[in-house]
Design a protein around this motif. Structure first.
Motif, PDB file in Angstrom:
ATOM      1  N   VAL A 153      81.202 154.098  57.632  1.00 35.59           N
ATOM      2  CA  VAL A 153      81.132 153.569  58.992  1.00 35.59           C
ATOM      3  C   VAL A 153      80.170 154.433  59.798  1.00 35.59           C
ATOM      4  O   VAL A 153      80.357 155.648  59.903  1.00 35.59           O
ATOM      5  CB  VAL A 153      82.512 153.544  59.672  1.00 35.59           C
TER       6      VAL A 153
ATOM      7  N   TYR B 174      79.306 155.335  63.298  1.00 35.31           N
ATOM      8  CA  TYR B 174      80.032 155.231  64.564  1.00 35.31           C
ATOM      9  C   TYR B 174      79.062 155.179  65.748  1.00 35.31           C
ATOM     10  O   TYR B 174      77.863 155.471  65.617  1.00 35.31           O
ATOM     11  CB  TYR B 174      80.979 156.421  64.719  1.00 35.31           C
ATOM     12  N   ALA B 175      79.581 154.822  66.932  1.00 38.02           N
ATOM     13  CA  ALA B 175      78.770 154.811  68.150  1.00 38.02           C
ATOM     14  C   ALA B 175      78.143 156.186  68.361  1.00 38.02           C
ATOM     15  O   ALA B 175      78.805 157.212  68.207  1.00 38.02           O
ATOM     16  CB  ALA B 175      79.638 154.431  69.345  1.00 38.02           C
TER      17      ALA B 175
ATOM     18  N   VAL C  73      79.103 149.883  57.329  1.00 37.86           N
ATOM     19  CA  VAL C  73      79.431 149.227  58.587  1.00 37.86           C
ATOM     20  C   VAL C  73      78.687 149.906  59.737  1.00 37.86           C
ATOM     21  O   VAL C  73      78.806 151.116  59.932  1.00 37.86           O
ATOM     22  CB  VAL C  73      80.950 149.264  58.851  1.00 37.86           C
TER      23      VAL C  73
ATOM     24  N   SER D  69      78.659 150.211  63.443  1.00 32.05           N
ATOM     25  CA  SER D  69      79.472 149.953  64.627  1.00 32.05           C
ATOM     26  C   SER D  69      78.602 149.736  65.859  1.00 32.05           C
ATOM     27  O   SER D  69      77.426 150.124  65.893  1.00 32.05           O
ATOM     28  CB  SER D  69      80.419 151.129  64.888  1.00 32.05           C
ATOM     29  N   GLU D  70      79.198 149.130  66.874  1.00 30.82           N
ATOM     30  CA  GLU D  70      78.497 148.956  68.139  1.00 30.82           C
ATOM     31  C   GLU D  70      78.122 150.317  68.703  1.00 30.82           C
ATOM     32  O   GLU D  70      78.935 151.237  68.745  1.00 30.82           O
ATOM     33  CB  GLU D  70      79.391 148.206  69.123  1.00 30.82           C
TER      34      GLU D  70
ATOM     35  N   ALA E  66      75.840 152.297  67.302  1.00 32.20           N
ATOM     36  CA  ALA E  66      75.209 153.101  66.253  1.00 32.20           C
ATOM     37  C   ALA E  66      73.716 152.788  66.175  1.00 32.20           C
ATOM     38  O   ALA E  66      73.274 151.684  66.499  1.00 32.20           O
ATOM     39  CB  ALA E  66      75.866 152.839  64.910  1.00 32.20           C
TER      40      ALA E  66
ATOM     41  N   GLY F 225      79.121 145.634  62.865  1.00 34.81           N
ATOM     42  CA  GLY F 225      80.242 145.661  63.787  1.00 34.81           C
ATOM     43  C   GLY F 225      81.589 145.665  63.098  1.00 34.81           C
ATOM     44  O   GLY F 225      81.775 145.015  62.071  1.00 34.81           O
ATOM     45  N   ARG F 226      82.512 146.442  63.657  1.00 35.17           N
ATOM     46  CA  ARG F 226      83.907 146.328  63.258  1.00 35.17           C
ATOM     47  C   ARG F 226      84.496 145.103  63.954  1.00 35.17           C
ATOM     48  O   ARG F 226      83.797 144.378  64.651  1.00 35.17           O
ATOM     49  CB  ARG F 226      84.644 147.618  63.630  1.00 35.17           C
ATOM     50  N   HIS F 227      85.769 144.864  63.757  1.00 39.07           N
ATOM     51  CA  HIS F 227      86.383 143.647  64.289  1.00 39.07           C
ATOM     52  C   HIS F 227      86.155 143.545  65.800  1.00 39.07           C
ATOM     53  O   HIS F 227      86.437 144.475  66.549  1.00 39.07           O
ATOM     54  CB  HIS F 227      87.883 143.645  64.003  1.00 39.07           C
TER      55      HIS F 227
ATOM     56  N   GLU G 287      83.298 143.443  67.355  1.00 36.10           N
ATOM     57  CA  GLU G 287      82.055 144.066  67.824  1.00 36.10           C
ATOM     58  C   GLU G 287      80.839 143.252  67.391  1.00 36.10           C
ATOM     59  O   GLU G 287      80.872 142.535  66.382  1.00 36.10           O
ATOM     60  CB  GLU G 287      81.911 145.474  67.251  1.00 36.10           C
TER      61      GLU G 287
ATOM     62  N   GLY H 164      77.953 144.967  66.773  1.00 34.87           N
ATOM     63  CA  GLY H 164      77.310 145.863  65.814  1.00 34.87           C
ATOM     64  C   GLY H 164      76.060 146.497  66.394  1.00 34.87           C
ATOM     65  O   GLY H 164      75.422 145.957  67.296  1.00 34.87           O
TER      66      GLY H 164
END
Length: 240
Positions: free
Chosen positions: A78, A80-81, A109, A111-112, A114, A139-141, A143, A145
């Motif tokens: 993942v 991350y932001a 993944v 994430s929003e 990143a 994006g995770r659930h 998001e 992305g």
């Protein structure tokens, strides 16, 4: 400040008695797994929290001689932001003297928030083979992305056989020629050999193929079956 680059390195050299394997830990830790005859199997395990702003992951894979190496990832990654920061994920592969490499990647993944640059460069000789599965999830659930720029370059006997640059920013992804309404880009790429012809398989000009799925969720992709079908019987090897 960026995290200093400490490369993760997997180096395997074929030997008539026992194949030699040198594993070096960076931000990822390579660990030898039990394998069937003919295979050196290595797992990649995160040695720290990944992927954060400033991280610079570098993975070097060198395989020499007629040996099959399989790389597996024990979990997805993942990004991350990053709050205005960025990170890198760079892979380099060298295959010589009949080496084979199979790498099954778990979901990556984004994430929003990143911002990641991801690259893979391959140098290989005729008689060598490479198969890679890569799953990019935006994006995770709940998001949208974040941002990802992806680059691939591959040379066979010094000749360029694959060059691809993907702008996977939030603004570019919805384009009909990129992801459209999909959230996941799932791919299998082979070099040194081709997958069977099918309407959804792109055959490269040189020996190699690429097949992709655009899906909303990674588990909806049917490339797991394609990956299993593209695997080969195992041979003999040990890693010390």
């Amino acid at each position: 400040m960026p995290t200093p680059i400490n490369p993760t390195r997997i180096e395997v050299v074929a030997d008539p008695v026992r194949d030699r394997c040198l594993l070096t830990t960076g931000l990822l830790s390579p660990r030898r797994l039990q394998a069937a005859d003919g295979v050196v199997r290595v797992a990649l395990v995160a040695a720290s929290a990944l992927l954060l702003a400033g991280d610079q992951v570098e993975i070097q894979v060198v395989v020499r001689g007629p040996v099959r190496v399989e790389i597996v990832e024990t979990a997805g990654t993942v990004a991350y932001a990053m709050r205005g920061g960025s990170a890198r994920w760079d892979v380099s592969v060298q295959l010589t003297d009949g080496a084979e490499l199979s790498w099954h990647g778990e979901p990556f993944v984004v994430s929003e928030g990143a911002d990641v640059a991801r690259s893979m460069t391959v140098e290989m000789e005729t008689g060598c083979e490479l198969a890679v599965r890569e799953s990019l999830v935006f994006g995770r659930h709940g998001e949208i992305g974040g941002t990802l720029h992806s680059s691939q370059r591959a040379h066979l006997d010094g000749q360029l056989i694959l060059a691809e640059d993907l702008d996977l920013t939030p603004a570019a992804r919805p384009g009909w020629a990129i992801l459209g309404g999909a959230r996941c880009l799932d791919s299998i790429t082979t070099l040194g050999r081709r997958l069977p012809d099918s309407p959804d398989t792109l055959q490269l000009e040189g020996p190699g193929s690429m097949v992709r799925r655009l899906v909303q969720d990674q588990h909806l992709s049917d490339l797991a079956q394609s990956w299993a079908a593209s695997s080969k019987p195992d041979k003999i090897s040990e890693c010390s």
